[in-house]
Design a protein around this motif. Structure first.
Motif, PDB file in Angstrom:
ATOM      1  N   PRO A  11       1.427  -1.471  -0.087  1.00 34.47           N
ATOM      2  CA  PRO A  11       0.227  -0.028   0.060  1.00 34.47           C
ATOM      3  C   PRO A  11       1.046   1.323   0.138  1.00 34.47           C
ATOM      4  CG  PRO A  11      -0.828  -1.307   2.075  1.00 34.47           C
ATOM      5  CD  PRO A  11       0.896  -2.245   0.754  1.00 34.47           C
ATOM      6  N   GLU A  12       1.847   1.082   0.973  1.00 35.84           N
ATOM      7  CA  GLU A  12       2.735   2.182   0.973  1.00 35.84           C
ATOM      8  C   GLU A  12       3.885   2.790  -0.218  1.00 35.84           C
ATOM      9  OE1 GLU A  12       6.300   1.778   3.068  1.00 35.84           O
ATOM     10  OE2 GLU A  12       7.372   3.280   2.371  1.00 35.84           O
ATOM     11  N   MET A  13       3.764   1.322  -1.496  1.00 34.56           N
ATOM     12  CA  MET A  13       4.366   2.274  -2.864  1.00 34.56           C
ATOM     13  C   MET A  13       2.565   2.431  -3.438  1.00 34.56           C
ATOM     14  SD  MET A  13       5.924  -0.008  -5.520  1.00 34.56           S
ATOM     15  CE  MET A  13       5.671  -0.592  -6.973  1.00 34.56           C
ATOM     16  N   LEU A  14       1.804   2.016  -3.328  1.00 36.72           N
ATOM     17  CA  LEU A  14       0.541   2.369  -4.297  1.00 36.72           C
ATOM     18  C   LEU A  14       0.379   3.785  -3.982  1.00 36.72           C
ATOM     19  CD1 LEU A  14      -1.648  -0.871  -4.542  1.00 36.72           C
ATOM     20  CD2 LEU A  14      -0.339   0.644  -6.262  1.00 36.72           C
ATOM     21  N   ALA A  15       0.326   4.088  -3.155  1.00 30.45           N
ATOM     22  CA  ALA A  15       0.263   6.011  -2.307  1.00 30.45           C
ATOM     23  C   ALA A  15       0.998   6.301  -2.824  1.00 30.45           C
ATOM     24  CB  ALA A  15       0.004   5.584  -0.601  1.00 30.45           C
ATOM     25  N   GLN A  16       2.271   6.105  -3.053  1.00 29.63           N
ATOM     26  CA  GLN A  16       4.048   6.758  -3.646  1.00 29.63           C
ATOM     27  C   GLN A  16       3.507   7.244  -4.979  1.00 29.63           C
ATOM     28  OE1 GLN A  16       6.917   4.229  -1.783  1.00 29.63           O
ATOM     29  NE2 GLN A  16       7.841   6.294  -0.959  1.00 29.63           N
ATOM     30  N   ALA A  17       2.653   6.104  -5.585  1.00 23.70           N
ATOM     31  CA  ALA A  17       2.958   6.516  -7.288  1.00 23.70           C
ATOM     32  C   ALA A  17       1.646   6.801  -7.383  1.00 23.70           C
ATOM     33  CB  ALA A  17       2.197   4.294  -7.311  1.00 23.70           C
ATOM     34  N   ARG A  18       0.825   7.007  -6.623  1.00 25.88           N
ATOM     35  CA  ARG A  18      -0.678   7.404  -7.041  1.00 25.88           C
ATOM     36  C   ARG A  18      -0.136   9.796  -6.939  1.00 25.88           C
ATOM     37  NH1 ARG A  18      -4.156   3.821  -3.808  1.00 25.88           N
ATOM     38  NH2 ARG A  18      -4.556   2.647  -5.603  1.00 25.88           N
ATOM     39  N   ILE A  21       1.984  10.601 -10.027  1.00 25.31           N
ATOM     40  CA  ILE A  21       1.253  10.195 -11.087  1.00 25.31           C
ATOM     41  C   ILE A  21       0.451  11.767 -11.488  1.00 25.31           C
ATOM     42  CG2 ILE A  21      -0.637   9.953 -12.625  1.00 25.31           C
ATOM     43  CD1 ILE A  21       0.341   6.336 -11.606  1.00 25.31           C
ATOM     44  N   ALA A  22      -0.335  12.205  -9.978  1.00 24.97           N
ATOM     45  CA  ALA A  22      -1.183  13.395  -9.908  1.00 24.97           C
ATOM     46  C   ALA A  22      -0.185  14.455 -10.184  1.00 24.97           C
ATOM     47  CB  ALA A  22      -1.618  13.770  -8.146  1.00 24.97           C
ATOM     48  N   TYR A  24       2.233  15.063 -12.644  1.00 31.53           N
ATOM     49  CA  TYR A  24       1.679  15.798 -13.960  1.00 31.53           C
ATOM     50  C   TYR A  24       0.579  15.700 -14.908  1.00 31.53           C
ATOM     51  CZ  TYR A  24       6.718  14.331 -13.040  1.00 31.53           C
ATOM     52  OH  TYR A  24       8.074  14.048 -12.506  1.00 31.53           O
ATOM     53  N   PRO A  25       0.957  16.764 -16.015  1.00 32.00           N
ATOM     54  CA  PRO A  25      -0.264  16.740 -16.539  1.00 32.00           C
ATOM     55  C   PRO A  25      -0.846  15.530 -17.494  1.00 32.00           C
ATOM     56  CG  PRO A  25       1.334  18.394 -17.038  1.00 32.00           C
ATOM     57  CD  PRO A  25       1.724  18.002 -15.928  1.00 32.00           C
ATOM     58  N   GLN A  26       0.048  15.074 -18.071  1.00 27.16           N
ATOM     59  CA  GLN A  26       0.259  13.921 -18.916  1.00 27.16           C
ATOM     60  C   GLN A  26       1.487  12.690 -17.938  1.00 27.16           C
ATOM     61  OE1 GLN A  26       2.045  14.249 -22.777  1.00 27.16           O
ATOM     62  NE2 GLN A  26       1.168  16.458 -23.133  1.00 27.16           N
ATOM     63  N   LYS A  27       0.370  11.444 -18.152  1.00 23.69           N
ATOM     64  CA  LYS A  27       0.665  10.472 -17.065  1.00 23.69           C
ATOM     65  C   LYS A  27       1.957  10.031 -17.611  1.00 23.69           C
ATOM     66  CE  LYS A  27      -3.221   8.870 -15.059  1.00 23.69           C
ATOM     67  NZ  LYS A  27      -4.425   7.600 -15.395  1.00 23.69           N
ATOM     68  N   ARG A  28       2.382   9.988 -18.944  1.00 26.96           N
ATOM     69  CA  ARG A  28       3.590   9.310 -19.530  1.00 26.96           C
ATOM     70  C   ARG A  28       4.314  10.085 -18.809  1.00 26.96           C
ATOM     71  NH1 ARG A  28       3.963   8.570 -24.410  1.00 26.96           N
ATOM     72  NH2 ARG A  28       6.129   8.117 -24.814  1.00 26.96           N
ATOM     73  N   SER A  29       4.808  11.393 -17.996  1.00 24.77           N
ATOM     74  CA  SER A  29       5.716  11.783 -17.290  1.00 24.77           C
ATOM     75  C   SER A  29       6.892  11.594 -16.524  1.00 24.77           C
ATOM     76  CB  SER A  29       5.204  13.659 -17.354  1.00 24.77           C
ATOM     77  OG  SER A  29       5.396  14.194 -18.949  1.00 24.77           O
ATOM     78  N   ALA A  30       5.036  10.490 -15.870  1.00 28.30           N
ATOM     79  CA  ALA A  30       5.292  10.198 -14.495  1.00 28.30           C
ATOM     80  C   ALA A  30       6.698   9.147 -15.118  1.00 28.30           C
ATOM     81  CB  ALA A  30       4.167   9.511 -13.798  1.00 28.30           C
ATOM     82  N   THR A  31       6.863   8.423 -15.620  1.00 22.39           N
ATOM     83  CA  THR A  31       7.627   6.654 -15.848  1.00 22.39           C
ATOM     84  C   THR A  31       9.198   7.488 -15.498  1.00 22.39           C
ATOM     85  OG1 THR A  31       7.141   7.171 -18.591  1.00 22.39           O
ATOM     86  CG2 THR A  31       8.869   5.640 -18.252  1.00 22.39           C
ATOM     87  N   LEU A  32       9.781   8.291 -15.259  1.00 25.62           N
ATOM     88  CA  LEU A  32      11.323   7.875 -14.910  1.00 25.62           C
ATOM     89  C   LEU A  32      10.780   7.643 -13.364  1.00 25.62           C
ATOM     90  CD1 LEU A  32      13.693  10.195 -16.717  1.00 25.62           C
ATOM     91  CD2 LEU A  32      14.292   7.517 -16.039  1.00 25.62           C
ATOM     92  N   PRO A  33       9.932   9.122 -12.443  1.00 24.89           N
ATOM     93  CA  PRO A  33      10.045   8.696 -11.465  1.00 24.89           C
ATOM     94  C   PRO A  33       9.278   7.436 -11.031  1.00 24.89           C
ATOM     95  CG  PRO A  33       8.810  10.566 -12.196  1.00 24.89           C
ATOM     96  CD  PRO A  33       9.267  10.750 -12.854  1.00 24.89           C
ATOM     97  N   LEU A  34       8.421   6.629 -11.510  1.00 23.53           N
ATOM     98  CA  LEU A  34       7.916   5.473 -11.221  1.00 23.53           C
ATOM     99  C   LEU A  34       8.996   4.506 -11.152  1.00 23.53           C
ATOM    100  CD1 LEU A  34       4.038   5.268 -12.541  1.00 23.53           C
ATOM    101  CD2 LEU A  34       4.513   6.076  -9.773  1.00 23.53           C
ATOM    102  N   LEU A  35       9.820   4.253 -12.092  1.00 14.75           N
ATOM    103  CA  LEU A  35      11.130   3.327 -12.990  1.00 14.75           C
ATOM    104  C   LEU A  35      11.726   3.696 -11.294  1.00 14.75           C
ATOM    105  CD1 LEU A  35      11.626   3.430 -15.970  1.00 14.75           C
ATOM    106  CD2 LEU A  35      10.432   1.610 -14.908  1.00 14.75           C
ATOM    107  N   HIS A  36      11.756   4.498 -11.231  1.00 12.44           N
ATOM    108  CA  HIS A  36      12.751   4.674  -9.256  1.00 12.44           C
ATOM    109  C   HIS A  36      11.679   4.218  -8.290  1.00 12.44           C
ATOM    110  CE1 HIS A  36      16.492   7.612 -11.057  1.00 12.44           C
ATOM    111  NE2 HIS A  36      15.613   7.212 -11.125  1.00 12.44           N
ATOM    112  N   LEU A  37       9.971   4.584  -7.625  1.00 12.40           N
ATOM    113  CA  LEU A  37       9.829   3.847  -7.072  1.00 12.40           C
ATOM    114  C   LEU A  37       9.861   2.984  -6.985  1.00 12.40           C
ATOM    115  CD1 LEU A  37       8.266   4.998  -5.168  1.00 12.40           C
ATOM    116  CD2 LEU A  37       6.336   4.371  -6.669  1.00 12.40           C
TER     117      LEU A  37
END
Ligand code: FES
Length: 183
Positions: A11-18, A21-22, A24-37
């Motif tokens: 759950p902690e990781m999912l909360a961080q992911a959300r 993503i929030a 960035y105006p475009q979700k694809r811009s979250a690619t790098l930080p999500l990969l780091h996460l």
């Protein structure tokens, strides 16, 4: 697509992911930080992780895979709790980085590119870590350590071993923040 439905992340990781993503105006811009996460939580990025990031960023897995394989800081296979990266580029090499690595190899009983059987330590050569004036430079997990000369390598290896008592991968500083190893 629902996050939980495609990836059994804590759950902690999912909360961080959300939260990421929030931002960035475009979700694809979250690619790098999500990969780091993902890498922070799992220690490496699996095929399932790539599919998850692609779904969340509304891109294709092949695009995410392209990002993962482009950047050397992303890993696609497990590493030890202490990921020890020794710079072998010219400045560090001239100051004995290869001899430092030899001592680490002997102390941990593995060659560079290998992980100890207990999963504690991975040794690896990398290129310039951008602290060339203070070589040999070694990165352990996220922390940079400078002037790890061959004559200090055994002591450094012991410090890595002791740090394993302090927690798992990415959950705590990998080594004490001692000026001794920081220039
Ligand atoms: S050459 Fe080793 S940090 Fe640049």
């Amino acid at each position: 697509m629902d996050l939980e439905a495609i990836h059994s992340a804590p759950p902690e990781m999912l909360a961080q992911a959300r939260a990421i993503i929030a931002r960035y105006p475009q979700k694809r811009s979250a690619t790098l930080p999500l990969l780091h996460l993902v890498q922070e939580h799992h220690g490496f990025i699996s095929d399932a992780d790539i599919a998850w990031v692609a779904a969340e960023t509304e891109t294709n897995p092949i695009e995410v895979l392209g990002v993962v394989t482009f950047y050397p800081m992303f890993r696609t296979c497990p590493v030890g709790k202490r990921h020890v990266r020794v710079c072998r580029t010219l400045s560090c090499a001239l100051r004995g980085a290869c001899h430092t690595m030899e001592t680490l190899e002997k102390t941990f009983g593995i060659q560079h590119g290998e992980t100890t059987p207990d999963g504690d330590i991975t040794l690896e050569y990398v290129e310039c870590l951008a602290a060339c004036a203070s070589g040999p430079v070694i990165q352990v997990n996220h922390a940079l350590h400078e002037k790890v000369t061959p004559d200090r390598a055994k002591e450094f290896a012991e410090t890595i071993r002791l740090s394993l008592q302090e927690g798992g991968y990415g959950k705590s500083p990998c080594l004490p923040n001692s000026p001794e190893w920081n220039g």
